[in-house]
Scaffold this motif. Structure first.
Motif, PDB file in Angstrom:
ATOM      1  N   THR A 176     -23.344  14.173   7.418  1.00 49.21           N
ATOM      2  CA  THR A 176     -23.889  12.831   7.217  1.00 49.21           C
ATOM      3  C   THR A 176     -25.327  12.754   7.695  1.00 49.21           C
ATOM      4  OG1 THR A 176     -21.697  11.878   7.474  1.00 49.21           O
ATOM      5  CG2 THR A 176     -23.554  10.389   7.765  1.00 49.21           C
ATOM      6  N   SER A 177     -25.592  13.387   8.825  1.00 48.19           N
ATOM      7  CA  SER A 177     -26.949  13.407   9.364  1.00 48.19           C
ATOM      8  C   SER A 177     -27.918  14.105   8.409  1.00 48.19           C
ATOM      9  CB  SER A 177     -26.949  14.111  10.723  1.00 48.19           C
ATOM     10  OG  SER A 177     -28.242  14.274  11.205  1.00 48.19           O
TER      11      SER A 177
ATOM     12  N   THR B 223     -28.408  11.924   5.239  1.00 47.78           N
ATOM     13  CA  THR B 223     -29.263  10.774   5.507  1.00 47.78           C
ATOM     14  C   THR B 223     -30.718  11.201   5.654  1.00 47.78           C
ATOM     15  OG1 THR B 223     -27.407   9.735   6.649  1.00 47.78           O
ATOM     16  CG2 THR B 223     -29.566   8.766   7.001  1.00 47.78           C
TER      17      THR B 223
ATOM     18  N   ARG C 209     -32.026  11.816   2.204  1.00 53.49           N
ATOM     19  CA  ARG C 209     -32.271  10.548   1.515  1.00 53.49           C
ATOM     20  C   ARG C 209     -33.548   9.890   2.018  1.00 53.49           C
ATOM     21  NH1 ARG C 209     -26.223   7.976   1.513  1.00 53.49           N
ATOM     22  NH2 ARG C 209     -25.407   9.203  -0.216  1.00 53.49           N
ATOM     23  N   ALA C 210     -33.836  10.053   3.302  1.00 57.71           N
ATOM     24  CA  ALA C 210     -35.056   9.466   3.856  1.00 57.71           C
ATOM     25  C   ALA C 210     -36.296  10.138   3.268  1.00 57.71           C
ATOM     26  CB  ALA C 210     -35.067   9.589   5.371  1.00 57.71           C
TER      27      ALA C 210
ATOM     28  N   ALA D 196     -33.417   6.034   2.100  1.00 59.72           N
ATOM     29  CA  ALA D 196     -32.769   5.638   3.353  1.00 59.72           C
ATOM     30  C   ALA D 196     -33.836   5.202   4.348  1.00 59.72           C
ATOM     31  CB  ALA D 196     -31.959   6.793   3.927  1.00 59.72           C
TER      32      ALA D 196
ATOM     33  N   ASP E 245     -31.495   4.356   9.836  1.00 56.40           N
ATOM     34  CA  ASP E 245     -30.266   5.044   9.441  1.00 56.40           C
ATOM     35  C   ASP E 245     -30.313   6.520   9.833  1.00 56.40           C
ATOM     36  OD1 ASP E 245     -29.382   2.675   8.314  1.00 56.40           O
ATOM     37  OD2 ASP E 245     -30.117   3.196   6.298  1.00 56.40           O
ATOM     38  N   VAL E 246     -31.477   7.138   9.671  1.00 56.07           N
ATOM     39  CA  VAL E 246     -31.640   8.550  10.032  1.00 56.07           C
ATOM     40  C   VAL E 246     -31.444   8.737  11.531  1.00 56.07           C
ATOM     41  CG1 VAL E 246     -33.231  10.501  10.085  1.00 56.07           C
ATOM     42  CG2 VAL E 246     -33.150   9.020   8.083  1.00 56.07           C
TER      43      VAL E 246
ATOM     44  N   ALA F 183     -27.782   8.261  12.449  1.00 54.41           N
ATOM     45  CA  ALA F 183     -26.950   9.387  12.024  1.00 54.41           C
ATOM     46  C   ALA F 183     -27.168  10.610  12.905  1.00 54.41           C
ATOM     47  CB  ALA F 183     -27.230   9.729  10.563  1.00 54.41           C
TER      48      ALA F 183
END
Length: 107
Positions: A56-57, A60, A63-64, A69, A73-74, A77
């Motif tokens: 997940t980390s 994320t 995505r950043a 993201a 959120d980063v 995570a």
């Protein structure tokens, strides 16, 4: 209540539910037969949590990079993944310490 405390409470309640649900006998899984002990399934779940948190980390973070993201959120995570890994390392250290204490016991 911050995120780390909430994660610890959730992990404890999940472990308690799993032990209650499993109802493992003291010698279950010792001879290599059967499905294994509640402790082994607890460890397998913890390793699955580590894998899930790190994946997940990483997702994320990726995505950043593509602006899909938020940095909050980063950071959340990555912090969660770090906490999960630290928890597993702490449990590992306690198990090793207990094993060493058992080895030091007189017969």
């Amino acid at each position: 209540m911050n995120v780390k405390q909430l994660d610890a409470v959730n992990a404890y309640s999940q472990a308690t539910r799993q032990l209650d649900k499993g109802g493992a006998a003291p010698r279950e899984g010792v001879d290599g037969k059967g499905e294994g002990s509640a402790f082994s399934s607890l460890i397998e779940d913890a390793m699955g949590d580590v894998t899930k948190a790190t994946a997940t980390s990483e997702l994320t973070g990726a995505r950043a990079l593509t602006d899909k993201a938020d940095m909050v959120d980063v950071v959340t995570a990555v912090s969660n993944a770090e906490m999960v890994v630290q928890t597993v390392v702490s449990v590992r250290d306690k198990v090793i310490s207990a094993y060493n204490d058992i080895l030091k016991m007189p017969i």
